[in-house]
Design a protein around this motif. Structure first.
Motif, PDB file in Angstrom:
ATOM      1  N   GLY A 216       1.179  -0.978  -0.246  1.00  0.00           N
ATOM      2  CA  GLY A 216      -0.355  -0.633  -0.210  1.00  0.00           C
ATOM      3  C   GLY A 216       0.902   0.918   0.068  1.00  0.00           C
ATOM      4  O   GLY A 216       1.609   1.374   1.294  1.00  0.00           O
TER       5      GLY A 216
ATOM      6  N   ASN B  65       2.310   5.009   0.661  1.00  0.00           N
ATOM      7  CA  ASN B  65       1.302   6.120   1.769  1.00  0.00           C
ATOM      8  C   ASN B  65       2.289   6.830   1.133  1.00  0.00           C
ATOM      9  O   ASN B  65       3.491   7.346   1.498  1.00  0.00           O
TER      10      ASN B  65
ATOM     11  N   HIS C  72       0.856  12.736   4.450  1.00  0.00           N
ATOM     12  CA  HIS C  72      -0.105  12.136   5.921  1.00  0.00           C
ATOM     13  C   HIS C  72      -0.442  14.005   5.247  1.00  0.00           C
ATOM     14  O   HIS C  72      -0.542  14.939   4.982  1.00  0.00           O
TER      15      HIS C  72
ATOM     16  N   THR D 106      -5.876  10.012  -4.598  1.00  0.00           N
ATOM     17  CA  THR D 106      -6.023  10.237  -3.165  1.00  0.00           C
ATOM     18  C   THR D 106      -6.788   9.833  -2.224  1.00  0.00           C
ATOM     19  O   THR D 106      -7.464  10.309  -2.839  1.00  0.00           O
TER      20      THR D 106
ATOM     21  N   GLY E 143      -6.525   7.718   4.934  1.00  0.00           N
ATOM     22  CA  GLY E 143      -6.225   6.680   5.434  1.00  0.00           C
ATOM     23  C   GLY E 143      -7.130   6.739   7.149  1.00  0.00           C
ATOM     24  O   GLY E 143      -7.015   7.721   7.123  1.00  0.00           O
ATOM     25  N   SER E 144      -7.632   5.985   8.028  1.00  0.00           N
ATOM     26  CA  SER E 144      -8.202   5.902   9.054  1.00  0.00           C
ATOM     27  C   SER E 144      -6.881   6.512  10.293  1.00  0.00           C
ATOM     28  O   SER E 144      -6.875   6.834  10.918  1.00  0.00           O
ATOM     29  N   SER E 145      -6.048   6.602   9.817  1.00  0.00           N
ATOM     30  CA  SER E 145      -4.225   6.475  10.483  1.00  0.00           C
ATOM     31  C   SER E 145      -3.859   8.241   9.696  1.00  0.00           C
ATOM     32  O   SER E 145      -3.403   8.394  10.986  1.00  0.00           O
TER      33      SER E 145
ATOM     34  N   ARG F  19      -3.341   9.006   7.298  1.00  0.00           N
ATOM     35  CA  ARG F  19      -1.967   8.719   5.568  1.00  0.00           C
ATOM     36  C   ARG F  19      -2.742   8.917   4.814  1.00  0.00           C
ATOM     37  O   ARG F  19      -3.785   8.550   4.575  1.00  0.00           O
TER      38      ARG F  19
ATOM     39  N   PHE G 169      -2.924   7.613   0.559  1.00  0.00           N
ATOM     40  CA  PHE G 169      -2.847   6.531  -0.213  1.00  0.00           C
ATOM     41  C   PHE G 169      -3.469   7.180  -1.762  1.00  0.00           C
ATOM     42  O   PHE G 169      -4.662   7.787  -0.982  1.00  0.00           O
TER      43      PHE G 169
ATOM     44  N   GLU H  17      -6.087   5.880  -4.860  1.00  0.00           N
ATOM     45  CA  GLU H  17      -7.004   5.346  -4.686  1.00  0.00           C
ATOM     46  C   GLU H  17      -6.774   3.415  -5.182  1.00  0.00           C
ATOM     47  O   GLU H  17      -7.066   2.258  -4.308  1.00  0.00           O
TER      48      GLU H  17
ATOM     49  N   PHE I 269      -3.887   2.360  -4.209  1.00  0.00           N
ATOM     50  CA  PHE I 269      -3.691   1.727  -3.429  1.00  0.00           C
ATOM     51  C   PHE I 269      -2.113   1.030  -4.060  1.00  0.00           C
ATOM     52  O   PHE I 269      -0.800   0.439  -2.764  1.00  0.00           O
TER      53      PHE I 269
END
Length: 413
Positions: free
Chosen positions: A52, A54, A57, A98, A101-103, A105, A107, A109, A111
């Motif tokens: 994935g 990354n 951020h 892009t 994510g839940s964190s 970060r 990405f 689409e 991935f």
């Protein structure tokens, strides 16, 4: 028609920093050739995106910049000029929008790294950027021309400007072997020693623990060294420990090991439970349950967490069964792991060390080598995983590309 000198600009290194420098220069009207020792572009970039990609951020820029620690003042202008929002727009313009994510970060689409790299290389080709693979840079000749080793023998290249983007020293099989440090040091360039970053660490596990729990994750733990604490996940390896939370503490762990020969990592297995609450749960009657079953139910510990407690207790000579509930509660949230070494740099996600920022001017040009610029991981900075590594590589590549354009403009005037 470009008003720049007829000599092309040489980009040495076909990773994110080098390719971004190439794009910046091509957009500015320069003739650009990218040289790389490998048979194709972006090999480490593709490896980074295997699980994935990354890219960056989403956190606010002040917090983002703080992730670069001591190097932040040196990277700030470049990242502000090409911030995470600009990187996301750039990716979208390549047909790779892009998402966050839940964190936090960011990405693509898709991935993966491969669709983005393919689209990028197509755009570079359309902009006239040329590529010369299997060209290993080995320095300069007496006249200052670039020297490359190729399968057809040495090749000499006269360039109007050069951007070095050779990467660090991690994953050498993908092209970043740090061999350039010797070449630049011979020119009097100050280089901080290359060290593993975002790496695993060595722990002398017992055979029993290693064989049973190798590859098992410690989830939802809090890891502490000194005044630094990180929440996240760690993974038991055959030779030690690694994982996201370990990578976030890798600088502190590495420096402690280098200074003292070892370091103690504290692991809180139930960081959200206060000692009193945990001790109360552990004071309940155990009945006929085994100690492992009791800990699993009373403290909601995983098998690997229980195994870690038993490992540490055995090493200390105090069996878990001999501990009071209060002492056991203390141990559960402060399990000491003795770190005895740093995993090899060849297996690290990234590397620390590299060209001292004192050697660079504000345009990322080497003061002792006018017309030669440097960018990416070969500079002396490090950052945790989470998108910070790629962001700074892209941003410094763009900054070095702009600096090279200014240099070419000066030559033409």
């Amino acid at each position: 028609m470009s008003s720049f000198p007829a000599k092309p600009t040489a980009i040495i290194g076909a990773g994110p920093a080098g390719l971004m420098a190439a794009e910046t220069l091509a957009q500015g009207g320069a003739q650009v050739t990218v040289y790389d020792a490998m048979p194709s572009a972006g090999r480490k970039f593709l490896m980074a995106g295997r699980g994935g990609l990354n890219l960056t951020h989403s956190e606010p820029l002040p917090e983002f910049l703080a992730r670069y620690r001591e190097a932040m003042p040196h990277l700030e202008a470049a990242v502000e000029a090409f911030p995470p929002a600009a990187l996301r727009d750039w990716s979208a313009a390549l047909g790779q929008p892009t998402f966050v994510g839940s964190s936090g970060r960011v990405f693509p689409e898709a991935f993966k790294a491969s669709p983005l790299l393919r689209a990028w290389l197509r755009r570079l080709d359309a902009a006239g950027v040329r590529f010369a693979f299997r060209h290993r840079w080995i320095g300069w000749d007496e006249a200052g021309a670039l020297l490359f080793a190729t399968s057809d023998g040495p090749r000499v290249v006269n360039a109007g400007a050069s951007v070095l983007a050779l990467g660090g020293a991690s994953w050498p099989r993908l092209g970043s072997d740090g061999a350039w440090t010797v070449t630049l040091a011979a020119k009097g360039i100050a280089i901080a020693p290359m060290r593993p970053a975002n790496s695993g660490f060595v722990v002398a596990w017992s055979d029993v623990f290693r064989d049973r729990f190798e590859g098992q994750p410690l989830k939802g733990v809090a890891l502490t060294i000194g005044s630094h604490t990180v929440r996240g996940e760690a993974i038991v390896t055959r030779t030690g420990i690694e994982g996201g939370a370990i990578y976030a503490l890798s600088a502190e762990l590495r420096e402690a090991v280098l200074a003292n020969g070892e370091a103690t990592l504290g692991v809180a297995l139930r960081p959200d439970l206060a000692k009193q609450d945990l001790a109360s749960r552990l004071s309940a009657p155990k009945g006929k349950q085994s100690l492992s079953n009791f800990l699993r139910k009373a403290a909601q510990l995983s098998p690997v967490g229980i195994g870690l407690l038993q490992e540490v207790a055995a090493a200390s000579g105090r069996p878990l069964a001999s501990l009071t509930p209060a002492d056991l509660a203390d141990l559960i949230n402060a399990v000491p792991i003795r770190i005895t070494g740093v995993a090899p740099i060849a297996r690290a996600i990234s590397s620390a060390g590299g060209i001292s920022f004192d050697e660079l001017d504000a345009q990322f040009m080497l003061r002792k080598l006018p017309g030669t610029f440097a960018a990416g991981e070969m500079l002396d900075w490090e950052a945790p995983t989470g998108g910070y590594l790629l962001q700074a590589s892209f941003a410094t590549g763009a900054a070095a590309g702009k600096g090279a354009l200014r240099w070419l403009a000066q030559l033409a005037s």
